[in-house]
Design a protein around this motif. Structure first.
Motif, PDB file in Angstrom:
ATOM      1  N   ASP A  85      14.156   7.573 -29.064  1.00 59.82           N
ATOM      2  CA  ASP A  85      13.054   7.238 -30.014  1.00 59.82           C
ATOM      3  C   ASP A  85      11.870   6.887 -29.312  1.00 59.82           C
ATOM      4  O   ASP A  85      10.475   7.258 -29.795  1.00 59.82           O
ATOM      5  N   LEU A  86      11.753   6.511 -28.116  1.00 67.11           N
ATOM      6  CA  LEU A  86      10.751   6.381 -27.083  1.00 67.11           C
ATOM      7  C   LEU A  86       9.434   5.217 -27.783  1.00 67.11           C
ATOM      8  O   LEU A  86       8.402   5.346 -27.487  1.00 67.11           O
ATOM      9  N   GLN A 139      17.157   2.373 -37.721  1.00 69.62           N
ATOM     10  CA  GLN A 139      15.754   1.941 -38.188  1.00 69.62           C
ATOM     11  C   GLN A 139      14.571   2.308 -37.165  1.00 69.62           C
ATOM     12  O   GLN A 139      13.534   2.989 -37.237  1.00 69.62           O
ATOM     13  N   ARG A 140      15.117   2.423 -35.765  1.00 64.24           N
ATOM     14  CA  ARG A 140      14.397   2.989 -34.731  1.00 64.24           C
ATOM     15  C   ARG A 140      13.965   4.423 -34.967  1.00 64.24           C
ATOM     16  O   ARG A 140      12.865   4.810 -34.728  1.00 64.24           O
ATOM     17  N   ALA A 141      15.086   5.136 -35.394  1.00 63.90           N
ATOM     18  CA  ALA A 141      14.872   6.489 -35.651  1.00 63.90           C
ATOM     19  C   ALA A 141      13.955   6.894 -36.621  1.00 63.90           C
ATOM     20  O   ALA A 141      13.009   7.654 -36.700  1.00 63.90           O
ATOM     21  N   ARG A 142      13.690   5.915 -37.771  1.00 64.46           N
ATOM     22  CA  ARG A 142      12.941   6.220 -38.780  1.00 64.46           C
ATOM     23  C   ARG A 142      11.389   5.769 -38.507  1.00 64.46           C
ATOM     24  O   ARG A 142      10.359   6.331 -38.870  1.00 64.46           O
ATOM     25  N   VAL A 143      11.364   4.642 -37.673  1.00 66.18           N
ATOM     26  CA  VAL A 143      10.163   4.265 -37.169  1.00 66.18           C
ATOM     27  C   VAL A 143       9.696   5.193 -36.302  1.00 66.18           C
ATOM     28  O   VAL A 143       8.331   5.844 -36.364  1.00 66.18           O
ATOM     29  N   LYS A 164      22.305  11.293 -30.458  1.00 64.07           N
ATOM     30  CA  LYS A 164      22.589  10.059 -29.913  1.00 64.07           C
ATOM     31  C   LYS A 164      23.147   9.188 -31.111  1.00 64.07           C
ATOM     32  O   LYS A 164      23.388   8.152 -31.095  1.00 64.07           O
ATOM     33  N   LEU A 165      23.055   9.596 -32.206  1.00 64.32           N
ATOM     34  CA  LEU A 165      23.268   8.936 -33.640  1.00 64.32           C
ATOM     35  C   LEU A 165      25.001   8.899 -33.987  1.00 64.32           C
ATOM     36  O   LEU A 165      25.584  10.067 -33.495  1.00 64.32           O
ATOM     37  N   ASP A 166      25.745   7.985 -34.423  1.00 65.43           N
ATOM     38  CA  ASP A 166      26.846   8.305 -34.809  1.00 65.43           C
ATOM     39  C   ASP A 166      26.965   9.094 -36.116  1.00 65.43           C
ATOM     40  O   ASP A 166      26.020   9.390 -36.740  1.00 65.43           O
TER      41      ASP A 166
END
Length: 209
Positions: A85-86, A139-143, A164-166
């Motif tokens: 997500d950086l 949440q990090r992926a959505r941000v 990297k997501l389940d």
């Protein structure tokens, strides 16, 4: 991409000719090392150039009638989402989103409004002051996606952003990303080695060569 070819030390990595329409999601499928990420880097303007790099590029990348070849990365208006997500750890969630806002959006109130709207659309209303370290993976992926979208790109690139997501979270985030791309009418190119990603996108699946 008009007859775009990429060679590395004489070996053909990519040879592709394709038009991606607004809101269309095209999946580029292939194993690791097949040149998928190199193609995204070329579109973004970050592919190493010069004899030392070993890359030879041909063809033309055109977005909304404008050739991207030779333009600086920041002038291409192409957004990219990576598998990491950086997010900047020293900035709040709102600070991460504010970083992406174009300079043409002026005034604290207007910039805050854009941030709040982005968080609301991502189901993260009220998260502006949160530390990214306190967020879940989803949440990090959505941000990360909303940060890309706030930069107002004219096209979207996805570089294995779900790898990297389940499994359960992957389905949820995939749907969110694809829905946002279609809602905003962004021509989208996704590279992946996972057939499930391509099936979920529901669009054309092509090979890099």
């Amino acid at each position: 991409m008009r007859r775009v070819s990429i060679r590395l030390n004489g070996r053909v990595l990519v040879d592709i000719d394709i038009e991606i329409k607004p809101g269309e999601i095209v999946t580029l499928m292939g194993p690791s090392g097949s040149g998928k990420s190199s193609l995204l880097a070329h579109i973004c303007g970050t592919l190493p150039s010069g004899n030392a790099a070993g890359f030879e590029v041909g063809g033309q990348v055109v977005l909304n009638g404008t050739s991207l070849d030779g333009l600086a990365p920041q002038d291409r208006h192409v957004g990219i989402l990576f598998q990491d997500d950086l997010l900047f750890p020293h900035l709040s969630v709102g600070g991460n989103l504010a970083f992406a806002l174009p300079s043409t959006i002026r005034g604290r109130d207007e910039r805050q409004k854009r941030i709040d709207e982005a968080l609301e659309s991502a189901g993260l209303d009220g998260f502006a002051d949160r530390d990214p370290a306190t967020l879940s993976g989803g949440q990090r992926a959505r941000v990360a996606l909303m940060r890309v979208l706030l930069s107002e790109p004219n096209a979207l690139l996805l570089d294995e952003p779900f790898s990297k997501l389940d499994t359960e979270l992957r389905d949820q985030i995939r749907t969110f990303v694809f829905d946002q791309a279609r809602l905003r009418g962004l021509p989208t190119l996704m590279v992946t080695h996972d057939p499930d990603d391509g099936a979920a996108a529901g669009g054309r699946i092509v090979n890099p060569v």
